[in-house]
Motif scaffolding. Structure first.
Motif, PDB file in Angstrom:
ATOM      1  N   ALA A  71       0.931  -1.398   0.641  1.00  0.00           N
ATOM      2  CA  ALA A  71       0.061  -0.116  -0.253  1.00  0.00           C
ATOM      3  C   ALA A  71       0.844   1.114   0.071  1.00  0.00           C
ATOM      4  O   ALA A  71       1.067   2.520  -0.342  1.00  0.00           O
ATOM      5  CB  ALA A  71      -1.022  -0.237   1.615  1.00  0.00           C
ATOM      6  N   ASP A  72       2.457   0.937   0.016  1.00  0.00           N
ATOM      7  CA  ASP A  72       2.932   1.780   0.173  1.00  0.00           C
ATOM      8  C   ASP A  72       3.379   3.509  -0.895  1.00  0.00           C
ATOM      9  O   ASP A  72       3.515   2.720  -1.764  1.00  0.00           O
ATOM     10  CB  ASP A  72       4.023   1.862   0.990  1.00  0.00           C
ATOM     11  N   HIS A  73       2.213   4.621  -1.134  1.00  0.00           N
ATOM     12  CA  HIS A  73       2.494   5.739  -1.603  1.00  0.00           C
ATOM     13  C   HIS A  73       4.165   5.766  -2.561  1.00  0.00           C
ATOM     14  O   HIS A  73       4.506   6.218  -3.638  1.00  0.00           O
ATOM     15  CB  HIS A  73       2.031   6.564  -1.281  1.00  0.00           C
ATOM     16  N   ARG A  74       4.800   5.174  -2.195  1.00  0.00           N
ATOM     17  CA  ARG A  74       6.054   5.445  -3.212  1.00  0.00           C
ATOM     18  C   ARG A  74       6.378   4.747  -4.002  1.00  0.00           C
ATOM     19  O   ARG A  74       7.919   4.918  -4.789  1.00  0.00           O
ATOM     20  CB  ARG A  74       7.306   5.376  -1.500  1.00  0.00           C
ATOM     21  N   TRP A  75       5.213   3.402  -4.175  1.00  0.00           N
ATOM     22  CA  TRP A  75       6.049   2.610  -4.927  1.00  0.00           C
ATOM     23  C   TRP A  75       5.168   3.018  -5.794  1.00  0.00           C
ATOM     24  O   TRP A  75       4.562   4.051  -6.286  1.00  0.00           O
ATOM     25  CB  TRP A  75       5.039   1.375  -4.755  1.00  0.00           C
ATOM     26  N   ALA A  76       6.178   3.470  -7.566  1.00  0.00           N
ATOM     27  CA  ALA A  76       5.835   3.541  -9.162  1.00  0.00           C
ATOM     28  C   ALA A  76       5.428   2.986  -9.334  1.00  0.00           C
ATOM     29  O   ALA A  76       4.608   3.117 -10.635  1.00  0.00           O
ATOM     30  CB  ALA A  76       6.826   4.980  -9.775  1.00  0.00           C
ATOM     31  N   ARG A  77       5.218   1.537  -9.205  1.00  0.00           N
ATOM     32  CA  ARG A  77       4.836   0.290  -9.663  1.00  0.00           C
ATOM     33  C   ARG A  77       4.858  -0.833  -8.506  1.00  0.00           C
ATOM     34  O   ARG A  77       5.862  -0.906  -8.166  1.00  0.00           O
ATOM     35  CB  ARG A  77       5.364  -0.153 -10.997  1.00  0.00           C
ATOM     36  N   VAL A  78       3.778  -1.737  -9.154  1.00  0.00           N
ATOM     37  CA  VAL A  78       3.729  -3.195  -8.084  1.00  0.00           C
ATOM     38  C   VAL A  78       4.067  -3.775  -8.704  1.00  0.00           C
ATOM     39  O   VAL A  78       2.556  -3.858  -9.627  1.00  0.00           O
ATOM     40  CB  VAL A  78       3.040  -3.080  -6.974  1.00  0.00           C
ATOM     41  N   GLY A  79       4.656  -5.391  -9.185  1.00  0.00           N
ATOM     42  CA  GLY A  79       4.209  -6.711  -8.983  1.00  0.00           C
ATOM     43  C   GLY A  79       3.621  -7.483  -8.016  1.00  0.00           C
ATOM     44  O   GLY A  79       4.882  -7.525  -6.917  1.00  0.00           O
ATOM     45  N   LEU A  80       3.168  -8.552  -8.377  1.00  0.00           N
ATOM     46  CA  LEU A  80       3.019 -10.151  -7.092  1.00  0.00           C
ATOM     47  C   LEU A  80       3.457 -11.130  -8.295  1.00  0.00           C
ATOM     48  O   LEU A  80       2.364 -11.209  -9.965  1.00  0.00           O
ATOM     49  CB  LEU A  80       1.859  -9.772  -7.158  1.00  0.00           C
ATOM     50  N   VAL A  81       4.044 -12.269  -8.265  1.00  0.00           N
ATOM     51  CA  VAL A  81       4.519 -12.846  -8.879  1.00  0.00           C
ATOM     52  C   VAL A  81       4.356 -14.702  -8.107  1.00  0.00           C
ATOM     53  O   VAL A  81       4.745 -14.457  -7.618  1.00  0.00           O
ATOM     54  CB  VAL A  81       5.789 -12.779  -9.916  1.00  0.00           C
ATOM     55  N   ASN A  82       2.990 -14.439  -8.681  1.00  0.00           N
ATOM     56  CA  ASN A  82       2.887 -16.240  -8.171  1.00  0.00           C
ATOM     57  C   ASN A  82       3.444 -16.940  -9.055  1.00  0.00           C
ATOM     58  O   ASN A  82       2.815 -18.032  -9.636  1.00  0.00           O
ATOM     59  CB  ASN A  82       1.668 -16.231  -7.720  1.00  0.00           C
ATOM     60  N   ASN A  83       4.689 -17.230  -8.399  1.00  0.00           N
ATOM     61  CA  ASN A  83       5.177 -18.812  -8.412  1.00  0.00           C
ATOM     62  C   ASN A  83       5.416 -20.089  -7.731  1.00  0.00           C
ATOM     63  O   ASN A  83       5.745 -21.077  -8.621  1.00  0.00           O
ATOM     64  CB  ASN A  83       6.807 -17.988  -8.927  1.00  0.00           C
ATOM     65  N   ALA A  84       5.652 -19.823  -6.618  1.00  0.00           N
ATOM     66  CA  ALA A  84       5.739 -20.886  -5.752  1.00  0.00           C
ATOM     67  C   ALA A  84       4.123 -21.703  -5.818  1.00  0.00           C
ATOM     68  O   ALA A  84       3.835 -21.853  -6.983  1.00  0.00           O
ATOM     69  CB  ALA A  84       5.908 -20.961  -4.477  1.00  0.00           C
ATOM     70  N   ALA A  85       5.164 -23.186  -5.817  1.00  0.00           N
ATOM     71  CA  ALA A  85       4.628 -23.973  -6.067  1.00  0.00           C
ATOM     72  C   ALA A  85       4.530 -25.088  -5.519  1.00  0.00           C
ATOM     73  O   ALA A  85       5.563 -25.573  -5.670  1.00  0.00           O
ATOM     74  CB  ALA A  85       3.556 -24.382  -7.685  1.00  0.00           C
ATOM     75  N   MET A  86       4.065 -26.837  -5.881  1.00  0.00           N
ATOM     76  CA  MET A  86       3.878 -27.955  -4.919  1.00  0.00           C
ATOM     77  C   MET A  86       4.041 -28.752  -7.138  1.00  0.00           C
ATOM     78  O   MET A  86       2.846 -29.123  -7.292  1.00  0.00           O
ATOM     79  CB  MET A  86       3.288 -28.555  -4.000  1.00  0.00           C
ATOM     80  N   GLY A  87       4.935 -29.535  -7.282  1.00  0.00           N
ATOM     81  CA  GLY A  87       4.454 -30.194  -8.150  1.00  0.00           C
ATOM     82  C   GLY A  87       3.532 -31.699  -7.563  1.00  0.00           C
ATOM     83  O   GLY A  87       3.345 -31.775  -6.476  1.00  0.00           O
ATOM     84  N   GLY A  88       3.501 -32.086  -8.404  1.00  0.00           N
ATOM     85  CA  GLY A  88       1.533 -32.744  -7.894  1.00  0.00           C
ATOM     86  C   GLY A  88       2.490 -34.049  -7.136  1.00  0.00           C
ATOM     87  O   GLY A  88       3.871 -34.359  -7.208  1.00  0.00           O
ATOM     88  N   THR A  89       1.345 -34.957  -6.683  1.00  0.00           N
ATOM     89  CA  THR A  89       2.375 -36.330  -6.482  1.00  0.00           C
ATOM     90  C   THR A  89       2.458 -37.857  -7.015  1.00  0.00           C
ATOM     91  O   THR A  89       2.661 -38.658  -6.592  1.00  0.00           O
ATOM     92  CB  THR A  89       0.969 -36.548  -5.358  1.00  0.00           C
ATOM     93  N   GLN A  90       1.758 -37.933  -8.181  1.00  0.00           N
ATOM     94  CA  GLN A  90       1.696 -38.283  -9.334  1.00  0.00           C
ATOM     95  C   GLN A  90       0.982 -39.547  -8.846  1.00  0.00           C
ATOM     96  O   GLN A  90       1.953 -40.320  -8.534  1.00  0.00           O
ATOM     97  CB  GLN A  90       3.598 -38.725  -9.626  1.00  0.00           C
ATOM     98  N   ARG A  91       0.048 -39.150  -8.170  1.00  0.00           N
ATOM     99  CA  ARG A  91      -0.647 -40.444  -8.096  1.00  0.00           C
ATOM    100  C   ARG A  91      -2.118 -40.206  -8.764  1.00  0.00           C
ATOM    101  O   ARG A  91      -2.585 -39.225  -9.005  1.00  0.00           O
ATOM    102  CB  ARG A  91      -0.846 -40.532  -6.212  1.00  0.00           C
ATOM    103  N   GLY A  92      -2.629 -41.263  -9.103  1.00  0.00           N
ATOM    104  CA  GLY A  92      -3.491 -41.006 -10.527  1.00  0.00           C
ATOM    105  C   GLY A  92      -5.122 -40.686  -9.347  1.00  0.00           C
ATOM    106  O   GLY A  92      -4.466 -40.339  -7.339  1.00  0.00           O
ATOM    107  N   ILE A  93      -5.947 -40.217 -10.028  1.00  0.00           N
ATOM    108  CA  ILE A  93      -6.990 -39.762  -9.014  1.00  0.00           C
ATOM    109  C   ILE A  93      -8.013 -40.635  -8.904  1.00  0.00           C
ATOM    110  O   ILE A  93      -8.205 -40.673  -7.414  1.00  0.00           O
ATOM    111  CB  ILE A  93      -8.334 -39.037 -10.548  1.00  0.00           C
ATOM    112  N   GLU A  94      -7.582 -41.619  -8.772  1.00  0.00           N
ATOM    113  CA  GLU A  94      -8.154 -43.226  -8.173  1.00  0.00           C
ATOM    114  C   GLU A  94      -7.399 -43.417  -6.757  1.00  0.00           C
ATOM    115  O   GLU A  94      -7.776 -44.220  -5.916  1.00  0.00           O
ATOM    116  CB  GLU A  94      -8.167 -44.537  -9.025  1.00  0.00           C
TER     117      GLU A  94
END
Ligand SMILES: NC(=O)c1ccc[n+]([C@@H]2O[C@H](COP(=O)([O-])OP(=O)(O)OC[C@H]3O[C@@H](n4cnc5c(N)ncnc54)[C@H](OP(=O)(O)O)[C@@H]3O)[C@@H](O)[C@H]2O)c1
Length: 250
Positions: A71-94
């Protein structure tokens, strides 16, 4: 003093680490979030240690620290990069384990969706806001053994599209938000610890691990430093649609 802030999740390895380094070179201030710290000796970098699956801790951190930074007004531009993730479990849906699935969805979908909402709500309306969700081909089609990961990335992609529609809508409480854009970006097949884990799922015995071993054998893996280009370009972009998506190399 840098006047552009980027909050990047998952900066401790792979794509996120490469992106944090590149943004610092481009004179952004970077706040990184992950469970383990990255050794980044740079005055423009701050690391917040957090497990994004702990939604209570995430909410507390967002309310107590992140919201004030964004919320700081000093930023001329703000970015958010949602990069973190877990790979799948490699278990089938069953073989779905409901608690394991809920954990993966918390990290890959709930946390980034919540962070998008916080940024859209608290970044001052006149400040350009750029949100990137790191996506995957798995957001567009099903792959055997990757149902959990596919579901998490498809949901995040649609949440980003929905946010863009909301920001661009007269129905939004407070009115439309100008100069806010969302980018769903598929980095392709990238040489990171996530790929290494995918190749060796169940000690390399998982029937679903073969495509990942083939990617490596066929030399298809790109370097993280190479695939982040479009993310930086988007964060620094001016005009464009409220939502866009692309895949590295397409
Ligand atoms: N590599 C590929 O081929 C590929 C392809 C398509 C899409 N992607 C996407 O690219 C993004 C980055 O992946 P990557 O390949 O760079 O993988 P990576 O090297 O495994 O990095 C994942 C990052 O996410 C963080 N993370 C994971 N779980 C977390 C949690 N519970 N709380 C906080 N941070 C967490 C990790 O940090 P800690 O472990 O320290 O918490 C790490 O910094 C992901 O969204 C992935 O789905 C990758």
């Amino acid at each position: 003093m840098s006047d552009r802030l980027a909050v990047v999740t998952g900066t401790s390895s792979g794509i996120g680490a490469a992106l944090a380094r590149r943004l610092l070179e481009e004179d952004w201030t970077v706040v990184g979030i992950s469970r383990s710290k990255i050794e980044l000796d740079h005055s423009g970098y701050e690391h917040l240690v957090l497990d994004l699956g702990n939604l209570h801790a995430l909410q507390t951190l967002a309310e107590k620290r992140l919201a004030a930074m964004l919320a700081d007004h000093r930023w001329a531009r703000v970015g958010l990069v949602n990069n973190a993730a877990m790979g799948g479990t490699q278990r089938g849906i069953e073989d779905t384990d409901p608690e394991e699935l809920a954990w993966l969805l918390a990290i890959n979908t709930v946390a980034p969706t919540y962070l998008m909402g916080v940024a859209a709500r608290v970044v001052p309306p006149a400040t350009p806001l750029r949100i990137v969700n790191i996506s995957s081909g798995a957001a567009h089609r099903g792959f055997p053994g990757l149902g959990d990961y596919c579901a998490s990335k498809a949901a995040l992609r649609l949440a980003g599209m929905s946010l863009a529609e909301e920001l661009d809508s007269d129905g939004r409480p407070g009115g439309r938000r100008d100069d806010a854009r969302v980018f769903s970006y598929e980095p392709g097949v990238v040489d990171t610890p996530m790929q290494t884990r995918a190749r060796s799922a169940s000690g390399g015995e998982s029937p679903w691990a073969k495509p990942f071993r083939d990617f490596k054998a066929q030399g298809l893996l790109e370097k993280p430093e190479v695939v982040i280009g479009p993310v930086v370009e988007f964060l620094e972009s001016d005009d464009g649609p409220a939502f866009e998506e692309s895949r590295f190399g397409a």
